[in-house]
Every structure is written in C-alpha cells, then in structure tokens.
Design an enzyme around this catalytic site. Structure first.
Site, PDB file in Angstrom:
ATOM      1  N   LYS A  52       0.849  -1.202   0.000  1.00  0.00           N
ATOM      2  CA  LYS A  52       0.000   0.000   0.000  1.00  0.00           C
ATOM      3  C   LYS A  52       0.883   1.250   0.000  1.00  0.00           C
ATOM      4  CE  LYS A  52      -3.848  -2.352   2.242  1.00  0.00           C
ATOM      5  NZ  LYS A  52      -4.565  -2.682   3.471  1.00  0.00           N
ATOM      6  N   GLN A  96      -4.455  -1.395   9.730  1.00  0.00           N
ATOM      7  CA  GLN A  96      -4.363  -2.729   9.123  1.00  0.00           C
ATOM      8  C   GLN A  96      -4.926  -3.785  10.069  1.00  0.00           C
ATOM      9  OE1 GLN A  96      -3.237  -3.406   5.899  1.00  0.00           O
ATOM     10  NE2 GLN A  96      -3.951  -5.477   6.320  1.00  0.00           N
ATOM     11  N   ASP A 119     -10.833   3.145   4.195  1.00  0.00           N
ATOM     12  CA  ASP A 119     -11.181   1.718   4.046  1.00  0.00           C
ATOM     13  C   ASP A 119     -12.700   1.547   3.929  1.00  0.00           C
ATOM     14  OD1 ASP A 119      -9.067  -0.040   3.800  1.00  0.00           O
ATOM     15  OD2 ASP A 119      -8.697  -0.185   5.962  1.00  0.00           O
TER      16      ASP A 119
END
Ligand code: NDP
Length: 291
Positions: A52, A96, A119
C-alpha cells in the site's frame, strides 16, 4: 470467454490517479496523504501495508507508515487514532487488520473519523453507501464494481448470486449491485452458510460473486452456460511442488468453470490487485472532498 484482468485494470487506475496527482502538483495543490497504522509484526500484514505504501509512492501521494508495538494497549491505540483524526496534513488513514487479540477491533474502527476512513469500514460510511450518498466504499467491492463497469459486463436486469455476507465483501457488493447506476440494477440474491440448495441458485445466476474463502467451491456443474464469474476468494493451499510451499486458490474451480463462463476473474490477478487501486482512489476522493 473474456478474462476480467485485475492486474491490467488496477494498473490503468493507478496511471489515472498518477496523472491527476501530477496535475495537482503542477497547480501547486497539496497532494493526497495516506497513513497506515500497523500494530505488531504479522508477516502477511507487513506485506499488505508495504505494498500500500509503495503504491502511494508510485502515484505521487505522500504516505506515512506508523508501526506500533504488538503489546500496545487499546487505550494507547485509541490515543493514536485521536491524533490521526486531528492531523490536518492527513487526508485518510487505515488501520491494518487483524489487530492483536487484546484489542477490540470494533472499538478502534468506530473511533476513526468517517471523513478519513478510506477503508470505508465505519458504519457512517456503510450507511451513506447504502443510501447512495457520497461515501468511501470498501475497496474490494469498489474494485469489483470497477471491473464490471470497465469491461461492460451486463448487469442491468440480470440475476446476481453473491455467496458470502461479510461486512467487507458479500454484504456491500450485494447492496452496490442492486443499486441504480453503472454495474448496478441487478436482481441480487445473497447466499451464506445457512443457504439450502446453493447449486440450484447459482445455476440460475447470470453473475456469480464468490466470497466465502473455500478453495474451488464453485464447480462447473453449479454454473449456467454464459454466466459472469467474480472470484474474491484467496486461500493459501499447501503445495510441496511449489517453491513457496503453497499456492493461492480462489473460491472457483477456475479451469472447468472458465469453459462455461462469459467473463471470469482469475486468482491471482483478478479482484486482489483492484483492492489497493481502490484504496488509492478513496484517498484521492478524501483530498478532493477536503478541499
Ligand atoms: P468471511 O469469512 O468473513 O465470510 C465468509 C462468508 O461465506 C460468510 O458469510 C459465510 O456464511 C459464507 N460461507 C461460508 N461457508 C459457506 C458455504 N459452504 N456456503 C455458502 N456460504 C458460505 O470472509 P470474507 O468475506 O472476509 O472473505 C471471503 C474470501 O475473500 C476469503 O478467501 C478472503 O481471503 C477473500 N478476500 C479477498 C480480498 C481481495 O482483495 N481479493 C479482500 C477480502 C477478502 P455465514 O455468514 O453464514 O458464516
């Protein structure tokens, strides 16, 4: 049969984002800034976060990796989230998952400012998505919608069977595909582990989205001729013949199902690569909405 190539499509999306960022730079505008919070040393999480961050650099975003100790308390992590919420230099950030067991994931996700939740996991974003308002759409379903749209897969009036009802894949994709608009207007059936006679349903489907995490579950006898197949599953299956000792399998028995399909995503190289591209897209949107 047309291969829905996520590798090429995600690269195209990255190039489009890169071009937008370069225009922003040339106009003296601030470029998007994404931060990623990684707690602990889990190997798979390190790999995901690493790619990422590298993708951010590729498209010209600013990025910050925040690594925190495995034993960090929930309270200290919440303080870190509060700092990120207040940091005006940041457009968006991700935490994460999975988090260590002593930390309540839900509590952490709820603490993220929905305006920075790239997200798209916060209930405020999920609700806005369901109501067809501007929202950060979770990256995996967003990536599937992009693949369907960019390959002009017919969805309007078609019967789509989604297998899986998780909050990050099955449920959101079922909502998106039933909405009005591009890659939508489908008639959607959501199946799950309690569904009876799944094969009877999948055999009626024009589009099948497999998101359950059981390798090669969908076989050719469960699919009607000409169906479009989206395989979200990613499972490591031990394989002594492979140098890594494992291979990655999707939820679809690819070789046999591809013979009947009109469109199909491979694994790897289908839905997977789209996920990071759509995270970048959400971060760009965050910057544009922040202006
Ligand atoms: P979850 O485990 O959260 O959900 C799985 C779903 O499948 C559940 O709704 C479950 O039903 C359903 N299910 C399980 N067994 C059956 C069965 N025999 N028949 C019908 N339905 C069943 O998984 P995720 O949604 O998080 O992930 C699914 C897969 O997608 C995994 O392989 C994951 O690794 C992969 N994935 C890939 C991503 C990518 O970028 N390509 C991103 C995210 C996930 P119930 O609700 O009743 O338990």
């Amino acid at each position: 049969m047309i291969l829905l190539d996520g590798k090429t499509t995600s690269q195209q999306i990255k190039e489009e984002i890169k071009e937008t960022v370069s225009k922003m730079k040339s106009h003296g505008e601030k470029v998007p800034h994404l931060a990623a919070v990684l707690v602990g040393n889990d190997g798979a999480s390190l790999t995901y976060v690493g790619s990422k961050v590298r993708s951010c650099e590729y498209v010209g975003f600013d990025s910050t990796l925040i690594r925190l100790d495995e034993n960090i308390s929930e309270e200290a992590l919440l303080e870190q989230i509060d700092t990120l919420n207040k940091d005006n230099a940041l457009d968006g950030y991700i935490v994460q998952l999975p988090l260590p067991k002593h930390i309540n994931e839900e509590k952490i996700l709820l603490a993220i400012d929905p305006k920075k939740d790239v997200d798209g996991f916060h209930p405020a974003n999920f609700g806005r998505m369901a109501l067809e308002l501007d929202a950060f759409i979770p990256a995996t379903p967003y990536g599937i919608m992009q693949l369907l749209e960019r390959y002009n897969v017919p969805t309007s009036g078609k019967h789509c069977v989604v297998v899986g009802r998780s909050h990050i894949v099955g449920r959101p994709i079922s909502i998106l595909m039933s909405q009005k608009g591009a890659a939508g207007n489908a008639t959607v059936t959501v199946a799950h582990s309690r569904t009876e006679n799944l094969a009877d349903l999948t055999r009626q489907a024009d589009i099948i989205v497999m998101a359950l995490g059981i390798p090669e579950y969908l076989t050719a006898d469960m699919v009607k001729e000409g169906a479009a197949i989206i395989d979200v599953g990613i499972t490591r299956v031990e394989d002594d013949k492979h140098p890594k000792g494992y291979v990655i399998k999707g939820d679809v028995a690819y070789d046999e199902v591809a013979q009947k399909a009109s469109y199909i995503t491979p694994v790897p190289g289908g839905v997977g690569p789209m996920t990071i591209a759509m995270l970048l897209k959400n971060t760009l949107l965050a910057r544009q909405w922040n202006k």
